[in-house]
Design an enzyme around this catalytic site. Structure first.
Site, short mmCIF file in Angstrom:
data_model
loop_
_atom_site.label_atom_id
_atom_site.label_comp_id
_atom_site.label_asym_id
_atom_site.label_seq_id
_atom_site.Cartn_x
_atom_site.Cartn_y
_atom_site.Cartn_z
N ASN A 1 0.87 -1.15 -0.01
CA ASN A 1 -0.06 0.00 -0.01
C ASN A 1 0.67 1.26 -0.10
O ASN A 1 2.05 1.17 0.20
CB ASN A 1 -0.79 0.08 1.13
CG ASN A 1 -0.19 0.31 2.57
OD1 ASN A 1 0.57 -0.66 2.97
ND2 ASN A 1 -0.11 1.58 3.15
N CYS A 2 0.43 2.41 -0.22
CA CYS A 2 0.85 3.72 -0.31
C CYS A 2 0.07 4.48 0.63
O CYS A 2 -0.48 3.70 1.57
CB CYS A 2 1.14 4.42 -1.67
SG CYS A 2 -0.57 4.79 -2.47
N ILE A 3 -0.26 5.85 0.57
CA ILE A 3 -0.71 6.59 1.55
C ILE A 3 -2.44 6.10 1.35
O ILE A 3 -2.91 6.13 2.44
CB ILE A 3 -0.53 8.05 1.14
CG1 ILE A 3 1.04 8.41 1.48
CG2 ILE A 3 -1.47 9.15 1.92
CD1 ILE A 3 1.26 9.90 1.09
#
Length: 530
Positions: free
Chosen positions: A470-472
């Site tokens: 995942n990212c933000i």
């Protein structure tokens, strides 16, 4: 001697993964920036003159402590990147990869120091010689300052070595050095050789980056618009981190002398000026690429778009989408995270998103023309207060509400016209969407607040997922069979959007709670596959 070959990835997948690795140091940068901003502003002479009680020695000690702690991330920025990149890219034994990243970066600089010493350039204290050869103290080692780009290159090389050798099997006599222990060993050897090449090739890289910076600067006030628009257009593909890092941390974002030291990168210049006691005011050429440019769209434009979507929804559906819009609004205004709002119209009206990107870029230019000097990274209300209001009228913070109000009206008018004129299916515009929202709210949430088992099932089950990260705001996945992914089911379970990059890679936009969703899904997958 055998080794496990790492799975091949396409160039597109690689840049996706590389951009994701930037999030760990960037998250710390954002926090440290706020600490540094509060500490430096409340200990400044102007603020103490305005509010004398802040001159109390105990309070000043606290503010100075905050400034010192906040400056940490900017002092060790390249080190953080060279650790974070192998950590984020490695599929297994991530801790070993991170450890090897630090070892590789340190050895590379030692090898550069050896080359400079062997050529008679070092040792010296002559400032002219040091400046001519771009020599700085890095981890206590006099070396060529390769900045963030050098750290990124080192991190990528170490990751490749890790993927190639972390499962290596050596002959019995050398078995102790096999497996994960071999990774820092081979990293130190290879990076020692890379360090000998750096002095020969780095001037070419430096010229290229400086040329890019010169091109951007020669564009004048149009340069920030190119950057702001480009960042928004790259965001749906997850590639914006590369552009942002280039401007924030390399010569492409400018180079200045701050407190007697040469500093490169828009954000690095701004933070150096924050921590420099002799600096009065901030560099407009640096801040024009930072928070101030986002504020018209983040604090005014997107809230206007959200209100337009609310007013354009069917009256009976407005109460059902209110929570969705308010949560997206809070994420945008307070957290500087815009995807929860942007992905509500990106897929139903891509042209609207392009207009939004252009208006965001225009906001960068307008702030630059008005001479606003508000730095940091997020463009949210926190940055506005900490780096604008608290630093006094010299930042021209008072222009932000004016421009944001104009952007609010412009966005509202454009979005309301487009939605009603072209019957765009934004949230609450048809009964099917309304039932989906009801279904999502009625789902069985886990610890993350989301129905993760249903999301996993919509992705084709645990067996269909090759990799999960995942990212933000987004889950980043590789799947075996894209046909098993049920996009509508994902949206029914509160996914804001789904971006299918190719036949095997997709991103599911969740929002600020994506880390909790990812962790819960990873645990569920482990249970299913055990």
């Amino acid at each position: 001697m055998t080794a496990k070959t790492a799975p091949k990835v396409t160039l597109w997948e690689f840049f996706q993964q590389l951009g994701k690795t930037f999030m760990l140091p960037v998250a710390l940068l954002s926090f440290c920036g706020i600490m540094l901003g509060i500490g430096s502003s409340l200990s400044s002479h102007d603020v103490i003159t305005l509010i004398p009680v802040l001159g109390n020695p105990v309070l000043q000690a606290i503010f100075t402590w905050m400034s010192k702690i906040g400056s940490f991330a900017f002092s060790f920025l390249p080190v953080m990147f060279c650790i974070a990149i192998p950590l984020g890219l490695a599929r297994e034994n991530k801790g070993v990869a991170a450890f090897a990243g630090f070892i590789g970066y340190a050895v590379m600089n030692l090898a550069v120091n050896f080359w400079l010493t062997n050529k008679g350039i070092l040792p010296t204290t002559d400032a002219a010689v040091l400046k001519a050869n771009n020599i700085q103290s890095i981890l206590g080692i006099q070396s060529i300052d390769t900045g963030i780009l050098g750290a990124v290159i080192a991190g990528i090389i170490v990751w490749m070595l890790h993927e190639r050798f972390h499962n290596i099997r050596l002959p019995d006599a050398l078995a102790f050095f096999g497996g994960t222990r071999f990774v820092p060993i081979i990293s130190s050897l290879v990076m020692g050789l890379v360090g000998l090449v750096i002095p020969l090739v780095w001037p070419i890289f430096a010229m290229g980056i400086s040329g890019l910076g010169h091109m951007i600067n020669s564009a004048g006030d149009f340069g920030p618009m190119l950057f702001g628009t480009g960042e928004r257009l790259l965001l749906p593909f997850g590639l914006h981190h590369i552009l942002v890092a280039l401007i924030r941390f390399t010569d492409a974002g400018g180079t200045q002398e701050v407190c007697g030291q040469t500093v490169s990168g828009a954000l690095t210049i701004f933070q150096a000026q924050l921590s420099c006691p002799t600096t009065h005011g901030f560099s407009e050429s640096a801040t024009r690429f930072l928070s101030q440019g986002k504020m018209p769209a983040f604090l005014g434009g997107l809230p206007g778009a959200a209100l337009a979507m609310y007013h354009c929804a069917r009256p009976e559906n407005r109460h059902k989408i209110k929570g969705l819009l308010i949560s997206g609004l809070i994420a945008c205004v307070v957290g500087g995270t815009t995807e929860p709002l942007e992905f509500l119209f990106l897929f139903v009206a891509p042209v609207l998103y392009v207009i939004h990107a252009l208006l965001t870029g225009l906001g960068f230019t307008v702030m630059s023309v008005l001479g606003v000097t508000i730095g940091n990274t997020d463009g949210n209300i926190i940055d506005f207060v900490v780096f604008g209001i608290l630093h006094g009228l010299s930042t021209k913070w008072y222009m932000v509400p004016v421009v944001a109000a104009i952007w609010f009206v412009v966005y509202y008018v454009i979005f309301r016209f487009a939605i009603t004129r072209f019957n765009l299916k934004t949230p609450g515009r048809d009964s099917e969407v309304a039932s989906s929202i009801e279904k999502a709210v009625a789902g069985a949430p886990g610890k993350s607040g989301y129905n993760v088992p249903a999301i996993l099932e919509a992705l084709g089950g645990a067996d269909n997922i090759v990799s999960l990260d995942n990212c933000i705001t987004r889950l980043r996945l590789s799947v075996k069979d894209m046909s098993l992914v049920n996009v509508q089911a994902l949206k029914d379970n509160r996914a804001i959007g789904v971006v299918q990059l190719n036949q095997h890679n997709l991103q599911v936009v969740i929002g600020p709670q994506v880390q909790s969703v990812k962790d819960e899904m990873a645990g569920l997958m482990h249970t299913v596959q055990a």
